[in-house]
Design a protein around this motif. Structure first.
Motif, PDB file in Angstrom:
ATOM      1  N   LEU A  67      29.274  48.063  48.758  1.00 39.01           N
ATOM      2  CA  LEU A  67      28.795  46.770  49.215  1.00 39.01           C
ATOM      3  C   LEU A  67      27.346  46.554  48.778  1.00 39.01           C
ATOM      4  CD1 LEU A  67      29.378  44.221  50.984  1.00 39.01           C
ATOM      5  CD2 LEU A  67      28.468  45.523  52.911  1.00 39.01           C
ATOM      6  N   ARG A  68      26.512  47.586  48.950  1.00 35.69           N
ATOM      7  CA  ARG A  68      25.106  47.499  48.552  1.00 35.69           C
ATOM      8  C   ARG A  68      24.956  47.236  47.052  1.00 35.69           C
ATOM      9  NH1 ARG A  68      24.220  51.098  52.788  1.00 35.69           N
ATOM     10  NH2 ARG A  68      24.610  52.979  51.604  1.00 35.69           N
ATOM     11  N   PHE A  69      25.856  47.813  46.252  1.00 36.30           N
ATOM     12  CA  PHE A  69      25.782  47.635  44.799  1.00 36.30           C
ATOM     13  C   PHE A  69      26.520  46.381  44.322  1.00 36.30           C
ATOM     14  CE2 PHE A  69      25.131  52.334  44.993  1.00 36.30           C
ATOM     15  CZ  PHE A  69      23.834  52.326  44.509  1.00 36.30           C
ATOM     16  N   GLY A  70      27.117  45.631  45.240  1.00 36.97           N
ATOM     17  CA  GLY A  70      27.775  44.384  44.877  1.00 36.97           C
ATOM     18  C   GLY A  70      29.162  44.535  44.285  1.00 36.97           C
ATOM     19  N   LEU A  71      29.763  45.725  44.398  1.00 35.71           N
ATOM     20  CA  LEU A  71      31.101  45.939  43.843  1.00 35.71           C
ATOM     21  C   LEU A  71      32.193  45.387  44.747  1.00 35.71           C
ATOM     22  CD1 LEU A  71      30.563  49.569  42.522  1.00 35.71           C
ATOM     23  CD2 LEU A  71      30.452  47.426  41.233  1.00 35.71           C
ATOM     24  N   ILE A  72      31.889  45.288  46.041  1.00 32.10           N
ATOM     25  CA  ILE A  72      32.795  44.669  47.007  1.00 32.10           C
ATOM     26  C   ILE A  72      31.975  43.698  47.844  1.00 32.10           C
ATOM     27  CG2 ILE A  72      34.322  46.692  47.094  1.00 32.10           C
ATOM     28  CD1 ILE A  72      33.136  47.298  49.878  1.00 32.10           C
ATOM     29  N   VAL A  73      32.662  42.795  48.560  1.00 32.20           N
ATOM     30  CA  VAL A  73      31.970  41.862  49.444  1.00 32.20           C
ATOM     31  C   VAL A  73      32.721  41.765  50.762  1.00 32.20           C
ATOM     32  CG1 VAL A  73      30.883  40.510  47.602  1.00 32.20           C
ATOM     33  CG2 VAL A  73      33.144  39.875  48.425  1.00 32.20           C
TER      34      VAL A  73
END
Length: 112
Positions: free
Chosen positions: A46-52
């Motif tokens: 989530l922090r790396f933007g791979l999931i939301v």
């Protein structure tokens, strides 16, 4: 050690509530999931933007997040629901990506 498998038994249900032209795909990874490890892995993604839109509950044994334009629901039992899948091949591809992302959360307990 867990070995990766792409031979998933996938069941498609139509229509998907989110999009009537898509399916809800259900399957399982064949291993139980350590929820505390899974939640940490998903928080990092989530922090790396791979999931939301992550919701992960160790107590309830379920995680829900958006990934690859789909909503993924993972259960402690290893069951997975994929919403907004275009079909079995799309669901299989999504499962392979999710498996690669969360493989470190799989336990040694298997379900056949």
């Amino acid at each position: 050690m867990y070995t990766e498998s792409s031979d998933y038994n996938i069941t498609l249900f139509q229509p998907c509530v989110d999009d009537p032209n898509k399916y809800i795909a259900q399957s399982r990874f064949g291993r139980t999931i350590s929820m505390n490890v899974l939640c940490r892995i998903l928080q990092n993604n989530l922090r790396f933007g791979l999931i939301v839109q992550l919701s992960c509950s160790e107590k309830l044994g379920v995680a829900r997040f958006d990934f690859m334009d789909k909503t993924i629901i993972l259960y402690k039992s290893g069951k997975i629901d994929i919403r907004k899948s275009s079909g079995e091949e799309d669901a299989r591809n999504t499962m392979e990506h999710v498996e690669t992302m969360v493989v470190d959360s799989f336990s040694d307990i298997s379900f056949d």
